[in-house]
Scaffold this motif. Structure first.
Motif, PDB file in Angstrom:
ATOM      1  N   ARG A 257       0.843  -1.211   0.000  1.00  0.00           N
ATOM      2  CA  ARG A 257       0.000   0.000   0.000  1.00  0.00           C
ATOM      3  C   ARG A 257       0.873   1.253   0.000  1.00  0.00           C
ATOM      4  NH1 ARG A 257      -2.342   2.841   4.277  1.00  0.00           N
ATOM      5  NH2 ARG A 257      -1.716   1.221   5.750  1.00  0.00           N
ATOM      6  N   TYR A 258       1.916   1.249   0.819  1.00  0.00           N
ATOM      7  CA  TYR A 258       2.797   2.414   0.889  1.00  0.00           C
ATOM      8  C   TYR A 258       3.589   2.602  -0.411  1.00  0.00           C
ATOM      9  CZ  TYR A 258       2.146   3.231   5.925  1.00  0.00           C
ATOM     10  OH  TYR A 258       1.629   3.543   7.150  1.00  0.00           O
ATOM     11  N   MET A 259       3.993   1.502  -1.043  1.00  0.00           N
ATOM     12  CA  MET A 259       4.734   1.614  -2.295  1.00  0.00           C
ATOM     13  C   MET A 259       3.913   2.342  -3.346  1.00  0.00           C
ATOM     14  SD  MET A 259       6.810  -1.989  -2.717  1.00  0.00           S
ATOM     15  CE  MET A 259       7.296  -1.632  -4.400  1.00  0.00           C
ATOM     16  N   ALA A 260       2.631   2.037  -3.403  1.00  0.00           N
ATOM     17  CA  ALA A 260       1.742   2.742  -4.332  1.00  0.00           C
ATOM     18  C   ALA A 260       1.699   4.227  -4.002  1.00  0.00           C
ATOM     19  CB  ALA A 260       0.350   2.132  -4.287  1.00  0.00           C
ATOM     20  N   ALA A 261       1.651   4.551  -2.694  1.00  0.00           N
ATOM     21  CA  ALA A 261       1.631   5.957  -2.274  1.00  0.00           C
ATOM     22  C   ALA A 261       2.942   6.658  -2.605  1.00  0.00           C
ATOM     23  CB  ALA A 261       1.347   6.046  -0.771  1.00  0.00           C
ATOM     24  N   PHE A 262       4.043   5.902  -2.600  1.00  0.00           N
ATOM     25  CA  PHE A 262       5.349   6.465  -2.952  1.00  0.00           C
ATOM     26  C   PHE A 262       5.502   6.662  -4.460  1.00  0.00           C
ATOM     27  CE2 PHE A 262       7.249   5.112   1.244  1.00  0.00           C
ATOM     28  CZ  PHE A 262       7.769   6.349   1.570  1.00  0.00           C
ATOM     29  N   GLY A 263       4.497   6.259  -5.215  1.00  0.00           N
ATOM     30  CA  GLY A 263       4.522   6.510  -6.652  1.00  0.00           C
ATOM     31  C   GLY A 263       5.019   5.368  -7.500  1.00  0.00           C
ATOM     32  N   VAL A 264       5.114   4.162  -6.954  1.00  0.00           N
ATOM     33  CA  VAL A 264       5.536   3.011  -7.747  1.00  0.00           C
ATOM     34  C   VAL A 264       4.300   2.430  -8.440  1.00  0.00           C
ATOM     35  CG1 VAL A 264       6.733   0.796  -7.754  1.00  0.00           C
ATOM     36  CG2 VAL A 264       7.346   2.536  -6.064  1.00  0.00           C
ATOM     37  N   PRO A 265       4.249   2.443  -9.774  1.00  0.00           N
ATOM     38  CA  PRO A 265       3.070   1.930 -10.482  1.00  0.00           C
ATOM     39  C   PRO A 265       2.853   0.440 -10.223  1.00  0.00           C
ATOM     40  CG  PRO A 265       4.498   3.194 -11.959  1.00  0.00           C
ATOM     41  CD  PRO A 265       5.276   2.957 -10.701  1.00  0.00           C
ATOM     42  N   ASP A 266       1.610   0.021 -10.303  1.00  0.00           N
ATOM     43  CA  ASP A 266       1.264  -1.386 -10.050  1.00  0.00           C
ATOM     44  C   ASP A 266       2.005  -2.343 -10.972  1.00  0.00           C
ATOM     45  OD1 ASP A 266      -0.427  -0.569  -8.080  1.00  0.00           O
ATOM     46  OD2 ASP A 266      -2.271  -0.793  -9.247  1.00  0.00           O
ATOM     47  N   ASP A 267       2.278  -1.904 -12.209  1.00  0.00           N
ATOM     48  CA  ASP A 267       2.923  -2.815 -13.150  1.00  0.00           C
ATOM     49  C   ASP A 267       4.434  -2.893 -12.964  1.00  0.00           C
ATOM     50  OD1 ASP A 267       3.489  -0.276 -14.020  1.00  0.00           O
ATOM     51  OD2 ASP A 267       3.042  -0.658 -16.135  1.00  0.00           O
ATOM     52  N   HIS A 268       4.961  -2.191 -11.948  1.00  0.00           N
ATOM     53  CA  HIS A 268       6.397  -2.244 -11.693  1.00  0.00           C
ATOM     54  C   HIS A 268       6.747  -2.959 -10.386  1.00  0.00           C
ATOM     55  CE1 HIS A 268       6.988   0.433 -15.089  1.00  0.00           C
ATOM     56  NE2 HIS A 268       8.294   0.250 -14.964  1.00  0.00           N
ATOM     57  N   PHE A 269       5.747  -3.481  -9.671  1.00  0.00           N
ATOM     58  CA  PHE A 269       6.068  -4.291  -8.496  1.00  0.00           C
ATOM     59  C   PHE A 269       4.998  -5.341  -8.297  1.00  0.00           C
ATOM     60  CE2 PHE A 269       3.154  -1.368  -6.418  1.00  0.00           C
ATOM     61  CZ  PHE A 269       2.581  -2.122  -5.394  1.00  0.00           C
ATOM     62  N   GLU A 270       5.394  -6.403  -7.639  1.00  0.00           N
ATOM     63  CA  GLU A 270       4.434  -7.457  -7.309  1.00  0.00           C
ATOM     64  C   GLU A 270       4.954  -8.267  -6.131  1.00  0.00           C
ATOM     65  OE1 GLU A 270       3.994 -10.133 -10.574  1.00  0.00           O
ATOM     66  OE2 GLU A 270       6.031 -10.930 -10.425  1.00  0.00           O
ATOM     67  N   ILE A 271       4.035  -8.803  -5.378  1.00  0.00           N
ATOM     68  CA  ILE A 271       4.409  -9.755  -4.328  1.00  0.00           C
ATOM     69  C   ILE A 271       4.675 -11.095  -4.992  1.00  0.00           C
ATOM     70  CG2 ILE A 271       3.564 -11.025  -2.309  1.00  0.00           C
ATOM     71  CD1 ILE A 271       2.008  -8.506  -1.555  1.00  0.00           C
ATOM     72  N   ASP A 272       5.765 -11.724  -4.620  1.00  0.00           N
ATOM     73  CA  ASP A 272       6.169 -13.008  -5.188  1.00  0.00           C
ATOM     74  C   ASP A 272       6.684 -13.869  -4.040  1.00  0.00           C
ATOM     75  OD1 ASP A 272       7.374 -15.167  -6.428  1.00  0.00           O
ATOM     76  OD2 ASP A 272       8.259 -13.967  -8.047  1.00  0.00           O
ATOM     77  N   LEU A 273       5.929 -14.867  -3.669  1.00  0.00           N
ATOM     78  CA  LEU A 273       6.270 -15.697  -2.508  1.00  0.00           C
ATOM     79  C   LEU A 273       7.465 -16.610  -2.770  1.00  0.00           C
ATOM     80  CD1 LEU A 273       2.689 -16.651  -1.245  1.00  0.00           C
ATOM     81  CD2 LEU A 273       4.187 -14.809  -0.447  1.00  0.00           C
TER      82      LEU A 273
END
Length: 453
Positions: A257-273
């Protein structure tokens, strides 16, 4: 006298001048980006006492370290920037303000087998945030946002930051009854991308006596589909079974949630277990960054949260979060794959002055004036033929040449030639400066890296 053949040692990268300019530009972007986020620059010594570098123990580190004796001193070249940081923070604890934010770009040394793209001497570019006793989770979201800012500032577009949380994995291991084998299991699943699920299962079952059904459940969990949203939803289904797991799942949700607020677009990060970062060092959020068009390269930037940076040097609790870019390897790969922007000028000077008179005083005055105006200026004073002089400018790719002969001196003007277009005009000093500045703005446009979007 017998001549010694000049050579560079295997595993040591040495660049030609134009390439070195490109490398310096990459480092400058990193420095400027890190400074935007309020990080101090740090430069620790290349050489440390061996007992300091090896405080955590030997193993692979001791095998790879460059170690030598000087008098009675047992010394070693640093093999990363993290251990010297730990020593630095412990040593200067009373003089630092926490959270302590530092970046460092420096060479490190590892005596491992040199391979294509793998070096024995290489630059690392690290950032770390160190807390005193505690460190808020907001830092675990800000650090990957700095990764995003750094790579986009360089010109990369097609990359993705993958993140996980070690507490999620450790908690799930506990749910499966694998706590005592967690270190071995962690290091094994960290190889999933390299060796595949079948081989990972075989290692877990054959080498570490993990029951087959348990291995299947573990592999199904870490390969949960659905991207960030799907994984966060799936984690809710395991809530309440283990306290560590619950904490890790909540932290992952907060970081995303914070990464999105910091301006990182959804298509540039993902959770990967599947991201485990096999080192026991990491205790919370972990990161790996991959180029989407070159997954074979592996992670170009990685790191994570750790609970106690300097435990081998002080009893102070110093948690932190950090990332590291293997800069030499990244630069090598970018060059090999054609990502470095060849259109940006790499000349050592903006202007080359070619005096056409025996008296060099007017040319020297001109060079001084151009430098005072902020233009990088080189004065060619060698007694060579004109063809050689202009050839020198061509070989260096100097953007502008100024010819200064008797006529120009008498008229108070300068003959300014654009070496790219061949256009030559006579101009006053102020006109020459304005013309060159305008031309340079166009010639230096664009990022250091040109992504193949």
């Amino acid at each position: 006298m017998e001549r010694v053949k000049p050579r560079t040692l295997s595993g040591f990268m040495e660049l030609l001048p134009a390439q070195q300019v490109q490398m310096e530009r990459v480092m400058q972007v990193l420095r400027e980006t890190y400074a935007l986020y309020g990080f101090y620059p740090l430069d620790t010594p290349l050489i440390e006492a061996s007992e300091v570098l090896l405080a955590k123990g030997g193993g692979e580190t001791e095998k790879q370290i460059y170690r030598f004796q000087k008098g009675d001193s047992d010394l070693s070249l640093r093999f990363d920037l993290t251990v010297p940081l730990a020593r630095y923070v412990a040593q200067h604890y009373g003089e630092l303000t926490f959270p302590f934010r530092r970046f460092q770009i420096g060479k490190v040394y590892r005596g491992e087998r040199a391979q294509r793209g793998r070096f024995r001497e290489f630059y690392q570019a690290d950032i770390d945030v160190i807390g005193d006793g505690k460190l808020d989770i907001i830092n675990e979201a800000e650090v990957p946002s700095i990764i995003y800012k750094t790579f986009t500032s360089l010109g990369l577009r097609r990359f993705k930051i993958r993140l996980n949380n070690r507490k999620v994995l450790n908690g799930f291991f506990a749910i499966l009854g694998l706590t005592e084998k967690s270190g071995d299991v962690m290091r094994t699943i960290d190889k999933l991308e390299k060796i595949g699920a079948d081989k990972v299962k075989a290692v877990l079952v054959d080498d570490f006596a993990v029951p087959g059904e348990t291995a299947d459940e573990l592999l199904a969990f870490i390969q949960t589909p659905g991207g960030t949203a799907g994984i966060l939803a799936a984690l809710e289904g395991y809530k309440g079974k283990n306290e560590v797991f619950d904490q890790g799942a909540d932290e992952l949700k907060t970081v995303a949630r914070y990464m999105a607020a910091f301006g990182v677009p959804d298509d540039h990060f993902e959770i990967d277990l599947t991201i485990a970062r096999g080192l026991d060092y990491y205790t919370g959020t972990v990161y790996e960054t991959a180029m989407l068009d070159h997954p074979e390269i592996g992670s170009i930037c990685s790191g994570g949260r750790y609970d106690n940076l300097a435990e081998y040097y002080t009893d102070k609790q110093l948690p932190g979060v950090g990332i590291s870019i293997g800069l030499t390897r990244l630069f090598y790969v970018l060059g090999e794959q054609g990502y470095l922007n060849g259109e940006r000028n790499t000349a050592p000077a903006d202007v080359l002055i070619l005096p056409m008179t025996d008296d060099l005083a007017p040319a020297i005055e001109l060079a001084t004036g151009l430098r005072d105006a902020g233009l990088r200026t080189q004065l060619y004073g060698e007694q060579k033929k004109f063809k050689h002089k202009i050839g020198y400018a061509d070989k260096l790719s100097v953007p502008y040449v100024i010819f200064l002969g008797e006529d120009e001196i008498a008229q108070g003007v300068y003959a300014v030639k654009d070496m790219a277009t061949g256009e030559q005009v006579k101009a006053s000093f102020d006109e020459a400066v304005s013309r060159i500045r305008a031309g340079l703005a166009a010639k230096h446009a664009g990022t250091v890296i040109v992504d193949k979007v």
